[in-house]
Design an enzyme around this catalytic site. Sequence first.
Site, short mmCIF file in Angstrom:
data_model
loop_
_atom_site.label_atom_id
_atom_site.label_comp_id
_atom_site.label_asym_id
_atom_site.label_seq_id
_atom_site.Cartn_x
_atom_site.Cartn_y
_atom_site.Cartn_z
N TYR A 9 -4.79 -35.50 -6.01
CA TYR A 9 -5.96 -35.43 -5.13
C TYR A 9 -5.68 -35.99 -3.73
O TYR A 9 -6.61 -36.13 -2.92
CB TYR A 9 -7.13 -36.20 -5.76
CG TYR A 9 -7.59 -35.65 -7.08
CD1 TYR A 9 -8.47 -34.57 -7.14
CD2 TYR A 9 -7.14 -36.20 -8.28
CE1 TYR A 9 -8.89 -34.06 -8.36
CE2 TYR A 9 -7.56 -35.70 -9.50
CZ TYR A 9 -8.43 -34.63 -9.54
OH TYR A 9 -8.84 -34.11 -10.75
N ASP A 16 -1.26 -45.16 -15.77
CA ASP A 16 -2.29 -44.13 -15.85
C ASP A 16 -3.19 -44.39 -14.67
O ASP A 16 -3.59 -45.53 -14.41
CB ASP A 16 -3.06 -44.17 -17.17
CG ASP A 16 -3.88 -42.90 -17.35
OD1 ASP A 16 -3.31 -41.81 -17.13
OD2 ASP A 16 -5.06 -42.97 -17.70
#
Length: 210
Positions: free
Chosen positions: A166, A78
């Site tokens: 991103y 994660d």
Amino acid sequence: MSAPRTLVFATRNKGKVAELQALLAGAGIAVCSLAELEAARGIALPEVIEDGATFYDNALLKARAIALATGLPALADDSGLIVDALGGAPGVFSARYAGEPSNDAANNGKLLAELAAVPSDQRTARFVASLVFCDVADGVEQLIAAEGVCEGTILTAPRGSGGFGYDPLFLSLDAGVSFAELTVAQKSQFSHRARAMAALATSLVAALQP
């Protein structure tokens, strides 16, 4: 000597799978994604609800669920972006910052909008990755975890055509360019996931030996 056991990478993100395969190249470890395992076995694996408070919590949830569902050792990550000017957001909500379903363009657009009035010297940020390995062979759970961090700043406009998430907005302090301007091999030298894997690699290889 027998080959190491197959490792399931608990993701359907093709970019993450490509990165992990590059990071483990030469280690002799066979890596398969959830999609590949589903196709090979003709099954549907569970969608894990990522409701943990930290990156580690979410990685553990995924690794444990997939190890239990498949009987194979599983590795889950994660990861996300922490922006200082936004009080740590998007953080664990990075993948769904702009809402469901996850959409990179929408997430990047929201990030730029939130930082529109923030000057360049206050756009500091970091990518954080938590990797958790879980094996439930013989009914005994084995866990190994590591974290990697990459410092940078958020650009005012996207740069580069590679990467995912991103990456086009994240200017790596170490690389001097955005993550989207790097090849997978180059990104493997600087990324948060690469640093987490470097910390995990020796223990991971040992755990996968037959």
